[in-house]
Design a protein around this motif. Structure first.
Motif, PDB file in Angstrom:
ATOM      1  N   LEU A  36     -62.099 -86.314 -48.422  1.00 56.08           N
ATOM      2  CA  LEU A  36     -63.418 -86.270 -47.802  1.00 56.08           C
ATOM      3  C   LEU A  36     -64.505 -86.110 -48.862  1.00 56.08           C
ATOM      4  O   LEU A  36     -65.608 -86.660 -48.717  1.00 56.08           O
ATOM      5  N   SER A  37     -64.215 -85.392 -49.933  1.00 54.63           N
ATOM      6  CA  SER A  37     -65.171 -85.282 -51.039  1.00 54.63           C
ATOM      7  C   SER A  37     -65.474 -86.651 -51.613  1.00 54.63           C
ATOM      8  O   SER A  37     -66.644 -87.014 -51.836  1.00 54.63           O
ATOM      9  N   TRP A  38     -64.422 -87.434 -51.861  1.00 52.04           N
ATOM     10  CA  TRP A  38     -64.626 -88.780 -52.416  1.00 52.04           C
ATOM     11  C   TRP A  38     -65.375 -89.670 -51.423  1.00 52.04           C
ATOM     12  O   TRP A  38     -66.297 -90.399 -51.814  1.00 52.04           O
ATOM     13  N   GLN A  39     -64.996 -89.607 -50.159  1.00 55.64           N
ATOM     14  CA  GLN A  39     -65.695 -90.405 -49.156  1.00 55.64           C
ATOM     15  C   GLN A  39     -67.194 -90.095 -49.156  1.00 55.64           C
ATOM     16  O   GLN A  39     -68.033 -90.993 -49.057  1.00 55.64           O
ATOM     17  N   THR A  40     -67.509 -88.814 -49.238  1.00 57.33           N
ATOM     18  CA  THR A  40     -68.900 -88.395 -49.227  1.00 57.33           C
ATOM     19  C   THR A  40     -69.634 -88.893 -50.466  1.00 57.33           C
ATOM     20  O   THR A  40     -70.779 -89.357 -50.384  1.00 57.33           O
ATOM     21  N   LEU A  41     -68.971 -88.825 -51.611  1.00 54.95           N
ATOM     22  CA  LEU A  41     -69.587 -89.261 -52.866  1.00 54.95           C
ATOM     23  C   LEU A  41     -69.995 -90.720 -52.844  1.00 54.95           C
ATOM     24  O   LEU A  41     -71.065 -91.089 -53.342  1.00 54.95           O
ATOM     25  N   VAL A  42     -69.134 -91.579 -52.273  1.00 51.09           N
ATOM     26  CA  VAL A  42     -69.372 -93.029 -52.364  1.00 51.09           C
ATOM     27  C   VAL A  42     -69.932 -93.614 -51.077  1.00 51.09           C
ATOM     28  O   VAL A  42     -70.033 -94.829 -50.936  1.00 51.09           O
ATOM     29  N   GLY A  43     -70.324 -92.765 -50.129  1.00 49.88           N
ATOM     30  CA  GLY A  43     -70.874 -93.271 -48.878  1.00 49.88           C
ATOM     31  C   GLY A  43     -69.828 -93.940 -48.021  1.00 49.88           C
ATOM     32  O   GLY A  43     -70.073 -95.003 -47.448  1.00 49.88           O
ATOM     33  N   ALA A  44     -68.640 -93.327 -47.916  1.00 50.65           N
ATOM     34  CA  ALA A  44     -67.524 -93.932 -47.195  1.00 50.65           C
ATOM     35  C   ALA A  44     -67.032 -93.051 -46.055  1.00 50.65           C
ATOM     36  O   ALA A  44     -65.861 -93.100 -45.686  1.00 50.65           O
ATOM     37  N   THR A  45     -67.915 -92.236 -45.470  1.00 55.83           N
ATOM     38  CA  THR A  45     -67.511 -91.360 -44.375  1.00 55.83           C
ATOM     39  C   THR A  45     -67.561 -92.060 -43.023  1.00 55.83           C
ATOM     40  O   THR A  45     -67.162 -91.488 -42.019  1.00 55.83           O
ATOM     41  N   THR A  46     -68.066 -93.285 -42.979  1.00 59.43           N
ATOM     42  CA  THR A  46     -68.006 -94.106 -41.775  1.00 59.43           C
ATOM     43  C   THR A  46     -67.092 -95.290 -42.066  1.00 59.43           C
ATOM     44  O   THR A  46     -66.857 -95.640 -43.228  1.00 59.43           O
ATOM     45  N   LEU A  47     -66.583 -95.919 -41.021  1.00 58.00           N
ATOM     46  CA  LEU A  47     -65.677 -97.043 -41.227  1.00 58.00           C
ATOM     47  C   LEU A  47     -66.353 -98.193 -41.975  1.00 58.00           C
ATOM     48  O   LEU A  47     -65.763 -98.736 -42.920  1.00 58.00           O
ATOM     49  N   PRO A  48     -67.591 -98.594 -41.622  1.00 54.31           N
ATOM     50  CA  PRO A  48     -68.239 -99.648 -42.413  1.00 54.31           C
ATOM     51  C   PRO A  48     -68.447 -99.246 -43.868  1.00 54.31           C
ATOM     52  O   PRO A  48     -68.255-100.046 -44.776  1.00 54.31           O
ATOM     53  N   GLY A  49     -68.847 -97.996 -44.096  1.00 54.54           N
ATOM     54  CA  GLY A  49     -69.024 -97.542 -45.467  1.00 54.54           C
ATOM     55  C   GLY A  49     -67.720 -97.533 -46.232  1.00 54.54           C
ATOM     56  O   GLY A  49     -67.662 -97.914 -47.406  1.00 54.54           O
ATOM     57  N   PHE A  50     -66.639 -97.107 -45.575  1.00 52.04           N
ATOM     58  CA  PHE A  50     -65.336 -97.088 -46.223  1.00 52.04           C
ATOM     59  C   PHE A  50     -64.876 -98.504 -46.557  1.00 52.04           C
ATOM     60  O   PHE A  50     -64.390 -98.768 -47.662  1.00 52.04           O
ATOM     61  N   ARG A  51     -65.049 -99.414 -45.622  1.00 47.58           N
ATOM     62  CA  ARG A  51     -64.624-100.806 -45.861  1.00 47.58           C
ATOM     63  C   ARG A  51     -65.356-101.420 -47.049  1.00 47.58           C
ATOM     64  O   ARG A  51     -64.821-102.275 -47.743  1.00 47.58           O
ATOM     65  N   SER A  52     -66.576-100.968 -47.301  1.00 47.20           N
ATOM     66  CA  SER A  52     -67.344-101.544 -48.408  1.00 47.20           C
ATOM     67  C   SER A  52     -66.776-101.169 -49.767  1.00 47.20           C
ATOM     68  O   SER A  52     -67.159-101.749 -50.788  1.00 47.20           O
ATOM     69  N   THR A  53     -65.854-100.194 -49.799  1.00 46.64           N
ATOM     70  CA  THR A  53     -65.218 -99.831 -51.069  1.00 46.64           C
ATOM     71  C   THR A  53     -63.880-100.543 -51.263  1.00 46.64           C
ATOM     72  O   THR A  53     -63.190-100.300 -52.249  1.00 46.64           O
ATOM     73  N   LEU A  54     -63.518-101.406 -50.301  1.00 46.34           N
ATOM     74  CA  LEU A  54     -62.263-102.140 -50.376  1.00 46.34           C
ATOM     75  C   LEU A  54     -62.496-103.536 -50.917  1.00 46.34           C
ATOM     76  O   LEU A  54     -63.617-104.043 -50.945  1.00 46.34           O
ATOM     77  N   GLY A  55     -61.421-104.176 -51.322  1.00 46.94           N
ATOM     78  CA  GLY A  55     -61.489-105.583 -51.731  1.00 46.94           C
ATOM     79  C   GLY A  55     -60.958-106.454 -50.613  1.00 46.94           C
ATOM     80  O   GLY A  55     -61.380-106.356 -49.461  1.00 46.94           O
ATOM     81  N   GLN A  56     -59.975-107.274 -50.931  1.00 51.27           N
ATOM     82  CA  GLN A  56     -59.421-108.175 -49.929  1.00 51.27           C
ATOM     83  C   GLN A  56     -58.451-107.469 -48.994  1.00 51.27           C
ATOM     84  O   GLN A  56     -58.210-107.924 -47.885  1.00 51.27           O
ATOM     85  N   ASN A  57     -57.890-106.363 -49.420  1.00 52.95           N
ATOM     86  CA  ASN A  57     -56.834-105.712 -48.670  1.00 52.95           C
ATOM     87  C   ASN A  57     -57.402-104.800 -47.585  1.00 52.95           C
ATOM     88  O   ASN A  57     -57.516-103.587 -47.758  1.00 52.95           O
ATOM     89  N   THR A  58     -57.797-105.379 -46.457  1.00 52.55           N
ATOM     90  CA  THR A  58     -58.336-104.610 -45.335  1.00 52.55           C
ATOM     91  C   THR A  58     -57.438-104.690 -44.104  1.00 52.55           C
ATOM     92  O   THR A  58     -57.740-104.075 -43.091  1.00 52.55           O
ATOM     93  N   GLU A  59     -56.351-105.420 -44.206  1.00 59.92           N
ATOM     94  CA  GLU A  59     -55.473-105.657 -43.047  1.00 59.92           C
ATOM     95  C   GLU A  59     -54.954-104.358 -42.441  1.00 59.92           C
ATOM     96  O   GLU A  59     -54.791-104.249 -41.223  1.00 59.92           O
ATOM     97  N   TRP A  60     -54.712-103.351 -43.305  1.00 58.54           N
ATOM     98  CA  TRP A  60     -54.117-102.108 -42.817  1.00 58.54           C
ATOM     99  C   TRP A  60     -55.064-101.293 -41.938  1.00 58.54           C
ATOM    100  O   TRP A  60     -54.658-100.305 -41.333  1.00 58.54           O
ATOM    101  N   LEU A  61     -56.303-101.744 -41.806  1.00 57.58           N
ATOM    102  CA  LEU A  61     -57.258-101.092 -40.912  1.00 57.58           C
ATOM    103  C   LEU A  61     -57.343-101.783 -39.559  1.00 57.58           C
ATOM    104  O   LEU A  61     -58.156-101.396 -38.720  1.00 57.58           O
ATOM    105  N   THR A  62     -56.536-102.826 -39.336  1.00 63.65           N
ATOM    106  CA  THR A  62     -56.605-103.592 -38.093  1.00 63.65           C
ATOM    107  C   THR A  62     -55.237-103.627 -37.409  1.00 63.65           C
ATOM    108  O   THR A  62     -54.194-103.518 -38.056  1.00 63.65           O
ATOM    109  N   THR A  63     -55.274-103.799 -36.109  1.00 65.44           N
ATOM    110  CA  THR A  63     -54.049-103.875 -35.312  1.00 65.44           C
ATOM    111  C   THR A  63     -53.240-105.111 -35.682  1.00 65.44           C
ATOM    112  O   THR A  63     -53.811-106.182 -35.882  1.00 65.44           O
TER     113      THR A  63
END
Length: 496
Positions: A311-338
């Motif tokens: 949670l500290s890292w999420q807060t640092l990089v603006g990734a505490t919401t799902l859109p913010g978290f996704r913005s720190t990913l590259g192509q590998n986002t499949e594991w966030l979807t059904t």
């Protein structure tokens, strides 16, 4: 995500510091329905020219609502980004933090609990431990999700952090089901400090298994864990091991990463998982064995701290919401979807754990005035400008270890002139070939970050040890039986 900067022209923008904040969650969702990805670097880069054409004033076609339309300054900044080659860049710590759901549960440092709070926590743990082992909300049954007998845990893969976050939530709910303990939360043990005295007294010091956890294990029963009482090293030895296994170094490195990254590759995830493994190996024989680690009561306080760090890292990089978290990913986002986001046996999914209503009494945050976070790499596009800094570390990767051939957790040591200069602990079951997750991720890497001075003009070698089986197979495990791993050593560079 809210844009942390005013609409002004940025001459040398980067995706992580600037561009990712240009897209609101509704923009990302709207375009995702049309098959266009605006929530990740790769998606924005591949659609950059179309995005510029559609959003450029004075007559933009996107976003469709007037409120969301881009100013001339923002459009020029985006154009500058395209002209400069769409640099990824590095993240700048966000201030103020963009929190997700409102916090309803506060978790504290265990040393900060009042005596009354600590007594209530002990009551909750004792209540779970006293329940019949067949009760799904008993301590025995809940601990059994991680290793024996259920073997649900997802280690060394993208869902590792989400799985453990949900596991803590389920266990915390069970603690709250003990009469009178409805407001209990799991405290954390900051592993940078000595093991607290409070965790060295009942019911937190040890646990005797009331039943055989291996008798019903699949695909085949496992013997040797009944009767069984959990074991730990002394507080002094734990602190020594934490240093020897580089746990605090890996934590520090993880918190300075701009990207979430991938396990076994890079980013926050890679170094946080290494710190997790090293912590397990530091604490004792039980915590170092995935089959039974979660039966040691310290497991919950150790993992609560790891969730605090995430949670500290999420807060640092603006990734505490799902859109913010996704913005720190590259192509590998499949594991966030059904259906790839499942966290068995829990009903929650990986994407649902990104926004949490849990808060901590302390996060490990870096001030924005301390500068951008890290995005060091071993290779970079030839079109980029880059620099070698004398202070930049060397990345030494022991690559291609076949973990399935190694019986249990193991230690990888980097030797210089036959003397250990660094070592890392890899956490796994005694029989990894019978663990579905282990089999799926059977080839693994171990990463070391070393100063140049530690390595130059020295003869280097690697050794693998299996501590639990030293008496049976000798002090060192043959590298040939571990898949003949290779060494990849690179001087890390940064984009400029």
């Amino acid at each position: 995500m809210n844009n942390p900067i005013a609409d002004q022209v940025v001459s040398a923008p980067t995706y992580l510091a600037d561009i990712r904040f240009f897209f609101r969650p509704e923009d990302v969702a709207h375009m995702a329905a049309k098959g266009i990805e605006l929530g990740t670097y790769d998606g924005v880069k591949s659609n950059a020219l179309s995005i510029h054409a559609q959003t450029a004033p004075p007559n933009p076609r996107m976003p469709p609502d007037t409120e969301g339309q881009w100013s001339a300054e923002r459009s020029q900044t985006f154009r500058n980004w395209i002209v400069n080659g769409c640099p990824l860049g590095t993240a700048t710590p966000v201030e103020p933090p963009a929190n997700g759901r409102p916090a309803t549960r506060l978790r504290k440092d265990i040393t900060a609990l009042s005596d009354a709070e600590f007594d209530l926590l002990a009551r909750a743990f004792s209540g779970l431990m006293d329940r019949d082992p067949g009760d799904p909300n008993s301590y025995f049954a809940l601990a059994g999700h991680h290793g024996l007998p259920k073997r649900w845990c997802l280690h060394h893969e993208d869902r590792y952090n989400p799985w453990h976050r949900q596991y803590l939530r389920v266990f915390e709910d069970a603690l709250r089901s003990v009469p009178g303990c409805e407001e209990v939360t799991i405290p954390y043990w900051d592993i940078s400090t000595m093991l607290p005295d409070r965790l060295q007294q009942p019911p937190f010091d040890t646990y005797t298994l009331p039943a055989d956890p291996g008798g019903t294990a699949t695909p085949q029963p496992v013997t040797g864990y009944f009767p069984y009482k959990t074991e730990r090293f002394s507080a002094t030895d734990i602190a020594q091991n934490v240093g020897d296994f580089g746990v605090l170094d890996d934590i520090a490195t993880s918190l300075t990463q701009s990207l979430w990254g991938e396990s076994n590759v890079n980013g926050y995830q890679d170094f946080s998982i290494q710190a997790h493994d090293g912590g397990h190996g530091s604490i004792g024989p039980t915590m170092g064995d995935q089959n039974v680690a979660s039966f040691d009561p310290v497991f919950w306080f150790f993992h609560c701290n790891l969730d605090r760090l995430w949670l500290s890292w999420q807060t640092l990089v603006g990734a505490t919401t799902l859109p913010g978290f996704r913005s720190t990913l590259g192509q590998n986002t499949e594991w966030l979807t059904t259906p790839f986001n499942a966290l068995p046996p829990f009903s929650a999914t990986a994407d649902q754990t990104i926004e949490t209503d849990v808060s901590y009494d302390r996060l490990e945050l870096i001030s924005p005035v301390e500068g951008a976070l890290e995005n060091l790499t071993g290779s970079i596009d030839a079109s980029r400008t880059f620099a070698f800094r004398s202070a930049n570390p060397v990345s030494v990767r022991v690559k291609g270890i076949n973990r399935l051939q190694i019986p249990g957790s193991f230690v990888v040591s980097l030797l210089a002139d036959n003397e250990p200069v660094a070592k890392r602990f890899f956490f796994q079951p005694e029989d990894p070939q019978n663990c579905a997750t282990c089999v799926q991720h059977g080839i693994v890497n171990i990463d070391f970050r070393m100063t140049q001075e530690q390595l130059l003009d020295r003869t280097l070698s690697v050794r693998i040890d299996v501590p639990r089986h030293a008496a049976e197979i000798g002090s060192a495990f043959p590298l040939g039986q571990a898949g003949n791993p290779t060494i990849n050593a690179r001087l890390l560079v940064q984009e400029v």
